[in-house]
Design a protein around this motif. Structure first.
Motif, PDB file in Angstrom:
ATOM      1  N   LEU A   7       0.553  -1.187  -0.011  1.00 31.50           N
ATOM      2  CA  LEU A   7       0.050  -0.041   0.074  1.00 31.50           C
ATOM      3  C   LEU A   7       0.965   1.184  -0.115  1.00 31.50           C
ATOM      4  CD1 LEU A   7      -2.616  -1.007   2.508  1.00 31.50           C
ATOM      5  CD2 LEU A   7      -3.101  -0.912  -0.035  1.00 31.50           C
ATOM      6  N   ASN A   8       2.181   1.158   0.505  1.00 34.34           N
ATOM      7  CA  ASN A   8       3.134   2.389   0.669  1.00 34.34           C
ATOM      8  C   ASN A   8       3.311   2.754  -0.672  1.00 34.34           C
ATOM      9  OD1 ASN A   8       4.913   4.132   1.682  1.00 34.34           O
ATOM     10  ND2 ASN A   8       6.440   2.721   0.881  1.00 34.34           N
ATOM     11  N   ASN A   9       3.761   1.581  -1.565  1.00 33.10           N
ATOM     12  CA  ASN A   9       4.077   1.876  -2.991  1.00 33.10           C
ATOM     13  C   ASN A   9       2.846   2.476  -3.838  1.00 33.10           C
ATOM     14  OD1 ASN A   9       6.827   1.611  -2.728  1.00 33.10           O
ATOM     15  ND2 ASN A   9       6.890  -0.496  -3.438  1.00 33.10           N
ATOM     16  N   LEU A  10       1.737   1.776  -3.390  1.00 31.52           N
ATOM     17  CA  LEU A  10       0.387   2.131  -4.305  1.00 31.52           C
ATOM     18  C   LEU A  10       0.157   3.530  -4.006  1.00 31.52           C
ATOM     19  CD1 LEU A  10      -1.172  -1.240  -3.834  1.00 31.52           C
ATOM     20  CD2 LEU A  10      -0.770   0.000  -6.007  1.00 31.52           C
ATOM     21  N   LEU A  61       3.722   4.456   5.130  1.00 32.83           N
ATOM     22  CA  LEU A  61       2.389   4.580   4.359  1.00 32.83           C
ATOM     23  C   LEU A  61       1.864   5.994   4.591  1.00 32.83           C
ATOM     24  CD1 LEU A  61       0.069   4.056   2.571  1.00 32.83           C
ATOM     25  CD2 LEU A  61      -0.683   2.553   4.443  1.00 32.83           C
ATOM     26  N   LEU A  62       1.816   6.566   6.043  1.00 30.03           N
ATOM     27  CA  LEU A  62       1.200   7.740   6.562  1.00 30.03           C
ATOM     28  C   LEU A  62       1.970   8.947   5.913  1.00 30.03           C
ATOM     29  CD1 LEU A  62      -0.029   6.819  10.324  1.00 30.03           C
ATOM     30  CD2 LEU A  62      -1.150   6.971   7.897  1.00 30.03           C
ATOM     31  N   THR A  63       3.368   8.637   5.750  1.00 26.07           N
ATOM     32  CA  THR A  63       4.165   9.726   5.256  1.00 26.07           C
ATOM     33  C   THR A  63       3.734  10.040   3.813  1.00 26.07           C
ATOM     34  OG1 THR A  63       6.181   8.922   6.398  1.00 26.07           O
ATOM     35  CG2 THR A  63       6.644  10.319   4.390  1.00 26.07           C
ATOM     36  N   ASN A  64       3.586   8.991   3.220  1.00 28.17           N
ATOM     37  CA  ASN A  64       3.122   9.259   1.723  1.00 28.17           C
ATOM     38  C   ASN A  64       1.605   9.983   1.769  1.00 28.17           C
ATOM     39  OD1 ASN A  64       5.257   8.392   0.231  1.00 28.17           O
ATOM     40  ND2 ASN A  64       4.622   6.416  -0.153  1.00 28.17           N
TER      41      ASN A  64
END
Length: 341
Positions: free
Chosen positions: A161-164, A201-204
């Motif tokens: 999900l981070n990359n997505l 993930l929250l960073t993105n």
């Protein structure tokens, strides 16, 4: 979401060690955090094929996962495939993505699910695959494993999900999972892979101001984590806080959040350069905010607020910052000088 309930310094570490306790963007930059480098783990199981060759991947030669996940799998002697099946994430075709999503839902084996999620995460490093996974309904399929009993599966789901989430269109669909991601940070062991993956993930998700409001009630969680986390997790927490503090509309929520008094102790020569630079960027953003006299007076009554800990005239930070002007790192000295002006 995590509430901003009262928490003293003395009980902080004790609370963070339990299941429901409060607690891994470049400093000052608004650009998106770069793609997380996923590290492929070896399976704990070993098998031996019919030719006596050890297969350490835990997948069957010639299987779908062997063909598309990039593993080097030893097949049976005389295999027409040359005994090795490989497929790089960048060369996956649409039907491969569809097959992976199908396999993810049908295969109950946790280790194989984690490997499929790893492959999807690697594939999601490419824009074309981000769009493809979205169009195939893969965002919600992958996010469905955030509550999986296996920690490895949850980590790989977060990594994918981070990359997505590098795709802004995808963020619109992923925002509904922010509360669940925050809960994972709260209930997971301090400095765990789960916490680090969730914070990435929250960073993105906090790069732009569009979804930052979803994090405002968890600022106390981030500040509490800062004083007990290791360096890698501190850096990731600070990336989120720097993003939030770059938005003037978030500032009042930030400064009135409860903060541990020991936070000021991080402004020290013993703190790593990477952490200290981001702390100084965060404080620089805070000091650039100018509250009205009425707001400042109200904040002073909240002795445990971040405002009192770092910004008020009584804060120890005013004594600690000038000491950092003699820091051996030139960038630290320059940042301190900018902060003091």
């Amino acid at each position: 979401m995590v509430s901003s309930s009262s928490m003293g310094d003395d009980g902080l570490i004790h609370r963070l060690g339990h299941a429901k306790a409060l607690l891994g963007i470049l400093a000052g930059a608004g650009a998106s955090y770069g793609i997380y480098k996923l590290v492929q783990k070896r399976s704990r199981t070993k098998s031996v094929d019919s030719g006596g060759h050890e297969n350490r991947t835990g997948v069957e030669p010639g299987s779908l996962i062997a063909k598309v996940s990039g593993f080097n799998v030893v097949g049976a002697p005389g295999s027409s495939s040359g005994d090795i099946f490989t497929k790089s994430p960048g060369s996956l075709e649409p039907h491969h993505i569809g097959m992976l999503l199908s396999l993810l839902q049908k295969n109950p084996n946790p280790s194989e699910r984690a490997q499929v999620l790893l492959t999807l995460g690697n594939a999601a490093a490419f824009t074309v695959n981000q769009d493809l996974i979205h169009d195939l309904g893969g965002l919600h399929v992958i996010a469905g494993y955030l509550s999986n009993p296996s920690a490895d599966v949850r980590v790989q789901s977060l990594n994918a999900l981070n990359n997505l989430s590098m795709n802004l269109k995808n963020q619109e669909h992923l925002k509904v999972y922010v509360p669940q991601v925050l809960e994972l940070i709260e209930i997971s062991p301090v400095n765990s892979d789960l916490q680090l993956a969730a914070l990435r993930l929250l960073t993105n998700m906090s790069v732009t101001d569009k979804h930052q409001h979803l994090l405002k009630s968890s600022i106390t969680l981030f500040l509490s984590l800062l004083v007990v986390a290791n360096e890698a997790l501190q850096i990731q927490v600070l990336k989120v806080l720097v993003n939030l503090s770059s938005n003037p509309d978030m500032m009042e929520d930030i400064v009135q959040s409860q903060a541990p008094a020991s936070l000021v102790l991080l402004f020290d020569r013993c703190t790593s350069v990477a952490v200290l630079l981001r702390l100084l960027t965060f404080v620089g953003n805070l000091r650039a905010w100018r509250p009205s006299t009425q707001v400042a007076q109200a904040l002073r009554w909240r002795q445990e607020s971040l405002y009192c800990v770092l910004l008020d005239e009584s804060s120890q930070l005013h004594h600690r910052l000038p000491l950092l002007l003699s820091h051996p790192d030139g960038e630290i000295k320059a940042q301190v000088a900018r902060t003091l002006t």
